[in-house]
Design a protein around this motif. Structure first.
Motif, PDB file in Angstrom:
ATOM      1  N   ASP A  58       1.236  -7.021  -4.372  1.00 22.31           N
ATOM      2  CA  ASP A  58       1.271  -6.249  -3.392  1.00 22.31           C
ATOM      3  C   ASP A  58       0.752  -5.844  -2.198  1.00 22.31           C
ATOM      4  OD1 ASP A  58       2.475  -3.361  -2.631  1.00 22.31           O
ATOM      5  OD2 ASP A  58       1.657  -2.532  -4.588  1.00 22.31           O
ATOM      6  N   CYS A  59       1.126  -5.724  -0.480  1.00 24.25           N
ATOM      7  CA  CYS A  59       0.855  -6.218   0.412  1.00 24.25           C
ATOM      8  C   CYS A  59       0.667  -5.172   0.552  1.00 24.25           C
ATOM      9  CB  CYS A  59       1.291  -7.373   1.413  1.00 24.25           C
ATOM     10  SG  CYS A  59       0.693  -8.689   0.747  1.00 24.25           S
ATOM     11  N   ARG A  60       0.653  -3.625  -0.091  1.00 23.16           N
ATOM     12  CA  ARG A  60       0.816  -2.397   0.690  1.00 23.16           C
ATOM     13  C   ARG A  60      -0.707  -1.589   0.361  1.00 23.16           C
ATOM     14  NH1 ARG A  60       4.651   1.223  -2.468  1.00 23.16           N
ATOM     15  NH2 ARG A  60       3.476  -0.178  -4.639  1.00 23.16           N
ATOM     16  N   ILE A  61      -1.220  -0.569   1.230  1.00 22.10           N
ATOM     17  CA  ILE A  61      -2.763  -0.135   1.913  1.00 22.10           C
ATOM     18  C   ILE A  61      -2.224   1.073   1.894  1.00 22.10           C
ATOM     19  CG2 ILE A  61      -3.809  -2.704   2.844  1.00 22.10           C
ATOM     20  CD1 ILE A  61      -3.501  -1.070   5.554  1.00 22.10           C
ATOM     21  N   LEU A  62      -3.235   2.325   1.683  1.00 23.32           N
ATOM     22  CA  LEU A  62      -3.746   3.305   1.643  1.00 23.32           C
ATOM     23  C   LEU A  62      -4.358   3.646   2.658  1.00 23.32           C
ATOM     24  CD1 LEU A  62      -2.716   6.521   0.359  1.00 23.32           C
ATOM     25  CD2 LEU A  62      -4.812   5.993  -1.266  1.00 23.32           C
ATOM     26  N   VAL A  63      -3.880   4.806   3.410  1.00 22.07           N
ATOM     27  CA  VAL A  63      -4.660   4.417   5.143  1.00 22.07           C
ATOM     28  C   VAL A  63      -5.208   6.188   4.528  1.00 22.07           C
ATOM     29  CG1 VAL A  63      -3.402   3.018   5.451  1.00 22.07           C
ATOM     30  CG2 VAL A  63      -2.444   4.530   6.577  1.00 22.07           C
ATOM     31  N   SER A  64      -5.652   6.450   5.534  1.00 22.04           N
ATOM     32  CA  SER A  64      -6.183   7.932   6.077  1.00 22.04           C
ATOM     33  C   SER A  64      -6.071   8.112   7.384  1.00 22.04           C
ATOM     34  CB  SER A  64      -7.705   7.980   5.653  1.00 22.04           C
ATOM     35  OG  SER A  64      -8.323   9.486   6.307  1.00 22.04           O
ATOM     36  N   VAL A  65      -4.736   9.276   7.249  1.00 23.01           N
ATOM     37  CA  VAL A  65      -4.756   9.429   8.896  1.00 23.01           C
ATOM     38  C   VAL A  65      -5.207  10.973   9.490  1.00 23.01           C
ATOM     39  CG1 VAL A  65      -2.773   9.787  10.655  1.00 23.01           C
ATOM     40  CG2 VAL A  65      -2.349   8.344   8.608  1.00 23.01           C
ATOM     41  N   LYS A  66      -5.753  11.037  10.763  1.00 22.31           N
ATOM     42  CA  LYS A  66      -6.071  12.626  11.212  1.00 22.31           C
ATOM     43  C   LYS A  66      -5.314  12.970  12.549  1.00 22.31           C
ATOM     44  CE  LYS A  66      -9.985  14.748  12.790  1.00 22.31           C
ATOM     45  NZ  LYS A  66     -11.228  14.486  13.628  1.00 22.31           N
ATOM     46  N   ASP A  67      -4.516  13.390  12.829  1.00 21.79           N
ATOM     47  CA  ASP A  67      -3.767  14.107  13.877  1.00 21.79           C
ATOM     48  C   ASP A  67      -5.035  15.037  14.071  1.00 21.79           C
ATOM     49  OD1 ASP A  67      -1.757  12.932  12.987  1.00 21.79           O
ATOM     50  OD2 ASP A  67      -1.170  14.681  11.688  1.00 21.79           O
ATOM     51  N   SER A  68      -4.335  14.778  15.745  1.00 22.13           N
ATOM     52  CA  SER A  68      -5.387  16.278  16.970  1.00 22.13           C
ATOM     53  C   SER A  68      -5.540  17.226  17.218  1.00 22.13           C
ATOM     54  CB  SER A  68      -5.505  14.576  18.315  1.00 22.13           C
ATOM     55  OG  SER A  68      -4.589  14.493  18.261  1.00 22.13           O
ATOM     56  N   GLY A  69      -3.614  17.159  16.597  1.00 21.52           N
ATOM     57  CA  GLY A  69      -3.482  18.815  16.976  1.00 21.52           C
ATOM     58  C   GLY A  69      -2.709  18.541  18.160  1.00 21.52           C
ATOM     59  N   THR A 110      -3.366  11.469   3.814  1.00 20.94           N
ATOM     60  CA  THR A 110      -3.351   9.622   3.804  1.00 20.94           C
ATOM     61  C   THR A 110      -1.797   9.353   3.025  1.00 20.94           C
ATOM     62  OG1 THR A 110      -3.702  10.108   1.428  1.00 20.94           O
ATOM     63  CG2 THR A 110      -5.850   9.778   2.798  1.00 20.94           C
ATOM     64  N   THR A 111      -1.670   7.796   3.042  1.00 24.85           N
ATOM     65  CA  THR A 111      -0.006   7.477   2.892  1.00 24.85           C
ATOM     66  C   THR A 111      -0.320   6.742   2.992  1.00 24.85           C
ATOM     67  OG1 THR A 111       2.149   7.267   4.126  1.00 24.85           O
ATOM     68  CG2 THR A 111       0.522   7.100   5.884  1.00 24.85           C
ATOM     69  N   SER A 112       0.887   6.052   2.675  1.00 26.35           N
ATOM     70  CA  SER A 112       0.897   3.703   2.046  1.00 26.35           C
ATOM     71  C   SER A 112       1.559   3.256   3.105  1.00 26.35           C
ATOM     72  CB  SER A 112       1.884   3.648   0.478  1.00 26.35           C
ATOM     73  OG  SER A 112       2.396   4.460   0.536  1.00 26.35           O
ATOM     74  N   VAL A 113       1.715   2.023   3.508  1.00 21.46           N
ATOM     75  CA  VAL A 113       1.929   1.767   4.583  1.00 21.46           C
ATOM     76  C   VAL A 113       2.341   0.426   4.193  1.00 21.46           C
ATOM     77  CG1 VAL A 113       1.339   2.409   6.887  1.00 21.46           C
ATOM     78  CG2 VAL A 113       0.329   0.719   6.085  1.00 21.46           C
ATOM     79  N   GLY A 114       2.990  -0.436   4.613  1.00 25.59           N
ATOM     80  CA  GLY A 114       2.863  -2.258   3.871  1.00 25.59           C
ATOM     81  C   GLY A 114       4.189  -2.466   3.803  1.00 25.59           C
ATOM     82  N   CYS A 115       3.786  -3.593   2.876  1.00 24.37           N
ATOM     83  CA  CYS A 115       5.033  -4.392   2.495  1.00 24.37           C
ATOM     84  C   CYS A 115       4.450  -4.827   0.781  1.00 24.37           C
ATOM     85  CB  CYS A 115       5.897  -5.711   3.097  1.00 24.37           C
ATOM     86  SG  CYS A 115       4.789  -6.833   3.217  1.00 24.37           S
ATOM     87  N   TYR A 116       5.729  -5.844   0.912  1.00 23.79           N
ATOM     88  CA  TYR A 116       5.661  -7.206  -0.542  1.00 23.79           C
ATOM     89  C   TYR A 116       5.289  -7.999  -0.002  1.00 23.79           C
ATOM     90  CZ  TYR A 116       6.943  -9.476  -4.473  1.00 23.79           C
ATOM     91  OH  TYR A 116       7.338 -10.757  -5.478  1.00 23.79           O
ATOM     92  N   CYS A 117       3.969  -8.927  -0.516  1.00 25.26           N
ATOM     93  CA  CYS A 117       3.471  -9.919   0.390  1.00 25.26           C
ATOM     94  C   CYS A 117       4.501 -11.588   0.033  1.00 25.26           C
ATOM     95  CB  CYS A 117       2.628 -10.893  -0.950  1.00 25.26           C
ATOM     96  SG  CYS A 117       1.344  -9.857  -0.920  1.00 25.26           S
ATOM     97  N   GLY A 118       6.058 -11.376  -1.184  1.00 21.95           N
ATOM     98  CA  GLY A 118       6.833 -12.305  -0.904  1.00 21.95           C
ATOM     99  C   GLY A 118       6.299 -13.277  -2.058  1.00 21.95           C
TER     100      GLY A 118
END
Length: 194
Positions: free
Chosen positions: A131-142, A93-101
């Motif tokens: 806070d406009c950041r979200i947590l995403v789940s990422v799967k690398d395929s290899g 998991t990682t976080s992506v996004g920004c501050y809403c303003g």
């Protein structure tokens, strides 16, 4: 003792209506009234009783006009998180996004993947609506393949903010004027904003 703002509106409206009993009292108090206007604050104004009613306009007995606050969807953040490039498959998991303003709160997010692997949005990163950041789940395929995790985060105007409403009423109903401290109905950001 604090005086209830709505009780004061009723007293002002009733005393204004008593003087206008023969002309008719049509001083809207809440519904259909522009936020922050004198009539919405309980300061009834005497209008022109002889003003003609045009075609398509509401008559006094037609009931209150239904007026809503428009909420335009705005893009807070839109970008791509590039992932992959490893020999083995892995999920993280990682976080992506920004501050809403200032004056905006988060609305919704959309996450999709291009290329190899996969990604999906899990939830908002924090409980703070700005806070406009979200947590995403990422799967690398290899296999040294890459994928692109795309995300679009939308925001909307904070209806309970004084930004752009100092001296009046915010669209959400709280106030941004000097009287709000006495009535206890100030918006949360009244002090720092106004």
């Amino acid at each position: 003792m604090k005086t209830n703002r709505w009780m004061m509106k009723g007293v002002v409206l009733l005393s204004s209506c008593a003087a206008l009993v023969f002309a008719g009292c049509f001083a809207p108090v809440a519904e259909g009234e522009a936020p922050g206007s004198d009539a919405a604050r309980g300061e009834a104004l005497a209008g022109d009783a002889e003003a003609p009613v045009g075609e398509g306009e509401a008559l006094a007995g037609d009931g209150p006009e239904q007026v809503g606050v428009s909420q335009e969807e705005l893009t807070a953040c839109q970008s791509v998180y590039r992932h992959g490039g490893s020999a083995i498959e892995r999920t993280y998991t990682t976080s992506v996004g920004c501050y809403c303003g200032d004056g905006f709160v988060r609305d919704r997010f959309t996450v999709w993947n291009d290329g190899d692997g996969d990604c999906s949005g899990i939830r908002w990163l924090t409980s703070d609506p700005r806070d406009c950041r979200i947590l995403v789940s990422v799967k690398d395929s290899g296999g040294w393949f890459y994928g692109n995790c795309n995300y679009l985060i939308e925001k909307k105007e904070d209806l309970l903010s004084c930004k752009g409403h100092c001296g009046g009423q915010a669209p959400g109903g709280c106030y941004c004027d000097a009287a709000c401290t006495g009535y206890g109905d100030c918006c949360a950001d009244y002090g720092p904003t106004c």
